[in-house]
Enzyme design. Structure first.
Site, short mmCIF file in Angstrom:
data_model
loop_
_atom_site.label_atom_id
_atom_site.label_comp_id
_atom_site.label_asym_id
_atom_site.label_seq_id
_atom_site.Cartn_x
_atom_site.Cartn_y
_atom_site.Cartn_z
N TYR A 268 0.86 -1.19 0.00
CA TYR A 268 0.00 0.00 0.00
C TYR A 268 0.89 1.23 0.00
O TYR A 268 1.89 1.26 -0.70
CB TYR A 268 -1.01 -0.04 1.16
CG TYR A 268 -2.22 0.82 0.86
CD1 TYR A 268 -3.02 0.54 -0.24
CD2 TYR A 268 -2.54 1.92 1.62
CE1 TYR A 268 -4.11 1.34 -0.58
CE2 TYR A 268 -3.63 2.73 1.30
CZ TYR A 268 -4.40 2.43 0.20
OH TYR A 268 -5.48 3.22 -0.13
N ASP B 132 -14.06 5.91 3.24
CA ASP B 132 -12.86 5.86 4.08
C ASP B 132 -12.11 7.19 4.08
O ASP B 132 -11.55 7.59 5.09
CB ASP B 132 -11.94 4.74 3.61
CG ASP B 132 -10.77 4.54 4.57
OD1 ASP B 132 -11.02 4.43 5.78
OD2 ASP B 132 -9.62 4.48 4.11
N ASP B 133 -12.10 7.90 2.95
CA ASP B 133 -11.39 9.18 2.88
C ASP B 133 -12.02 10.22 3.81
O ASP B 133 -11.31 11.03 4.41
CB ASP B 133 -11.38 9.72 1.45
CG ASP B 133 -10.74 8.75 0.49
OD1 ASP B 133 -9.57 8.39 0.71
OD2 ASP B 133 -11.40 8.31 -0.46
N LYS C 72 -6.40 -1.75 -0.33
CA LYS C 72 -7.23 -1.59 0.86
C LYS C 72 -7.77 -2.94 1.32
O LYS C 72 -7.82 -3.23 2.53
CB LYS C 72 -8.39 -0.62 0.57
CG LYS C 72 -8.02 0.84 0.82
CD LYS C 72 -7.86 1.11 2.31
CE LYS C 72 -7.17 2.43 2.62
NZ LYS C 72 -8.02 3.58 2.45
N ARG D 191 -9.53 10.59 -7.85
CA ARG D 191 -8.62 11.32 -6.94
C ARG D 191 -7.78 10.30 -6.19
O ARG D 191 -8.00 10.02 -5.02
CB ARG D 191 -9.42 12.18 -5.95
CG ARG D 191 -8.55 13.17 -5.17
CD ARG D 191 -9.28 13.75 -3.99
NE ARG D 191 -9.71 12.72 -3.06
CZ ARG D 191 -8.91 12.15 -2.13
NH1 ARG D 191 -7.64 12.49 -2.07
NH2 ARG D 191 -9.39 11.25 -1.31
N GLU E 149 -13.83 4.78 -2.04
CA GLU E 149 -12.41 5.09 -1.86
C GLU E 149 -11.89 5.94 -3.02
O GLU E 149 -12.08 5.60 -4.20
CB GLU E 149 -11.60 3.79 -1.80
CG GLU E 149 -10.16 3.97 -1.40
CD GLU E 149 -9.99 4.28 0.07
OE1 GLU E 149 -9.03 4.98 0.42
OE2 GLU E 149 -10.81 3.82 0.88
N ASP E 150 -11.27 7.07 -2.70
CA ASP E 150 -10.56 7.93 -3.65
C ASP E 150 -11.45 8.43 -4.80
O ASP E 150 -11.10 8.34 -5.98
CB ASP E 150 -9.32 7.20 -4.20
CG ASP E 150 -8.17 7.21 -3.20
OD1 ASP E 150 -8.40 7.59 -2.04
OD2 ASP E 150 -7.06 6.81 -3.57
N ASN F 125 -0.45 12.29 1.97
CA ASN F 125 0.24 11.13 1.44
C ASN F 125 0.54 11.35 -0.04
O ASN F 125 -0.21 12.05 -0.72
CB ASN F 125 -0.65 9.88 1.57
CG ASN F 125 -0.41 9.14 2.87
OD1 ASN F 125 0.72 8.94 3.26
ND2 ASN F 125 -1.49 8.74 3.51
#
Length: 557
Positions: A80, A255-256, A161, A143, A232-233, A404
């Protein structure tokens, strides 16, 4: 040590028509693990290590997860962040090498498919004898980390993930579903790349986007009604839009927004406690600057606000006034003169007296913050001057550069320690090396606000309890459980998060908190309620955690 095949093994090999296809020596799992690690550690490129581990996952799942579970500190940065960022940038180039022909890396869905076609595609993907998928991680690649629109190249994120779900909470890997929804890309470089594996068209307008995503989610829930869906993203606006639309309709979370918010809330709770213990700063007087105003930043702010409301007894309006949000144009205010995206409006200030502040130093001098949180993907934004000022204003300044990967972080641990006379209470979003204080040679270790502390346990609890939806209070209880999970020794050392070596134990504690809240809300399964009534809920959770060692699988194989 390798041994020769015995008679029974030879007979079995003959029955399976394997005779002559493999060498004579047979190594046990520990020997195989040592062989893989020796070769893996000989590679100098992190991307090469990523490809090697991806191939191993596709060809020898139990060995892959044995290595990941037992060597998590070493493996997490490979499978990851930070390596997955590079892997996503290169995904179209490395795709043929990640798994054998015919073995899918994940489920690619197209926005052009109708509902029935989507249902058929989803059914066709799952061939596991372990049962239907329990958790899906879905992204449209718009993203990816702090990189941007990578569309199909972002498949590495759902895959990564879900690997962490397995390692951190014992989700059965055969019951995970990584999904990339290919809606095209606005990245012109990808559209003209001859090796790009996705659709070469611009992304749709919002009306078509939400209609398409709704059709995909409906198909997923039709095929797998009990599936937990993790977003996610996604781009900030769509991330908030999807969460608002589906949070109370489906078993899902983002999750973000929620995971990042919960894990940082947990670290902030322990940082606030540390600052109160060591310098007498009352929890209810903190002033918090967010440098960065995307979905993650607003999600974190909302989670921390819930702490002020629930634990400090503030009203929503009182709690909201403890936050100042800074974007690329400066302090976010209602009278700044530009049209604010909807997700920024809630924290936009109206008490600035018409004054606008552009530079971060001016904003720090104006607000005099106790806490500085970075989610801007702007490396070096927390420079020596900013950190010096934080140290002048606070005996124990709280600084969380959370962007990150490490190349996007607002500052490093060493920079924060040097600029604050080693007084900083620090947590980052990516791993940084330890820092030795020159005068005393004392080694200090930075905290990492890693979402892995939250989402595996949250997901496991939701899979077992099967609530109709994941409520805000479930997220809050998960964060509180994480904050309380530190050992006495970890607290003595000033840690904000527990050791990752205890991640499965911590995930079980978080899952227990989620299950208990589900029981409180009247939405848990009978099995979870019975285990709770018998005082055996934690044991029940631990018994349902998958392990790569066959002898530990209990009834899961």
């Amino acid at each position: 040590m390798a041994t020769s095949l015995n008679r029974t093994e030879k007979e079995g090999a003959a029955m399976l028509s394997l005779t002559g296809r493999f060498p004579a020596a047979v190594g046990d799992m520990n020997t195989q693990k040592k062989r893989v690690l020796q070769y893996l550690r000989s590679q100098t490129s992190l991307l090469d290590k990523y490809v090697l581990m991806a191939r191993l996952r596709a060809t020898h799942m139990h060995l892959f997860y044995k290595i990941v579970v037992e060597e998590l500190q070493e493996m997490a940065p490979i499978i990851y962040t930070p390596t997955v960022g590079t892997a996503c940038l290169e995904y179209s180039n490395i795709y043929p090498f990640l798994s054998p022909p015919g073995v899918p890396d994940g489920l690619f869905l197209s926005g052009m498919d109708d509902y029935e076609t989507l249902c058929d595609t989803i059914r066709n993907y799952n061939s596991s004898s372990a049962g239907s998928p329990e958790i899906a991680v879905i992204s449209d690649g718009s993203r990816i980390l702090g990189i941007g629109d990578l569309s199909c190249n972002g498949m590495g994120i759902p895959i990564g993930k879900l690997q962490l779900y397995v390692a951190g909470a014992g989700i059965d890997p055969r019951r995970t579903l990584p999904i990339l929804l290919d809606l095209g890309t606005n990245n012109e470089r990808l559209r003209t790349d001859p090796f790009y594996i996705g659709q070469r068209k611009p992304r749709p307008e919002d009306n078509e986007f939400y209609e398409t995503v709704g059709r995909v989610l409906k198909a997923l829930k039709t095929v797998y009604p009990s599936l937990l869906i993790q977003f996610e993203d996604w781009s900030s606006e769509h991330a908030f839009g999807l969460l608002e639309k589906y949070q109370n309709q489906l078993l899902c979370f983002n999750d973000d927004i929620q995971g990042t918010g919960a894990v940082i809330l947990s670290g902030i709770i322990n940082a606030i406690t540390l600052a109160h213990t060591e310098s007498g700063v009352s929890p209810d007087i903190h002033r918090i600057i967010f440098y960065g105003a995307g979905s993650a930043a607003i999600g974190v702010a909302r989670q921390i606000q819930s702490y002020f409301q629930i634990d400090c007894g503030m009203t929503e309006e009182q709690a909201r006034r403890h936050f100042w949000i800074v974007d690329s144009k400066g302090l976010v205010t209602l009278d700044r003169g530009d049209k604010l995206p909807q997700h920024k409006v809630y924290y936009a200030r109206n008490d600035n007296g018409g004054q606008q502040y552009k530079s971060l130093l001016d904003i720090v001098n104006y607000i005099r913050p106790t806490v500085l949180i970075g989610l801007s993907s702007t490396p070096g934004a927390f420079n020596t001057q900013i950190l010096n000022r934080m140290a002048e204003l606070n005996a124990r300044p709280i600084v969380f550069p959370l962007s990150n990967p490490s190349t996007k972080a607002e500052c490093t641990f060493a920079e924060a320690m040097l600029a604050t006379d080693n007084r900083v209470i620090f947590a980052s979003g990516t791993a940084f090396p330890a820092y030795a204080i020159p005068e005393t040679q004392t080694t200090c270790y930075p905290a990492q606000g890693n979402n892995m502390y939250i989402f595996p346990g949250l997901g496991l609890g939701a899979v077992l309890a099967q609530p109709k939806a994941i409520s805000d209070i479930m997220i809050y209880k998960a964060a509180k459980a994480l904050a309380a999970s530190l050992t006495v020794q970890e607290r003595k050392q000033g840690w904000l998060y527990p050791s990752l070596d205890r991640i499965r134990q911590v995930s079980a504690i978080i899952a227990e908190a989620v299950c208990c809240e589900s029981i409180e809300e009247g939405s848990a399964t009978n099995e979870v309620k019975d285990a709770f009534a018998k005082g055996q809920l934690l044991s029940y959770i631990e018994d349902h955690m998958w392990s790569p060692e066959p002898k530990l699988l209990k009834n899961k194989i």
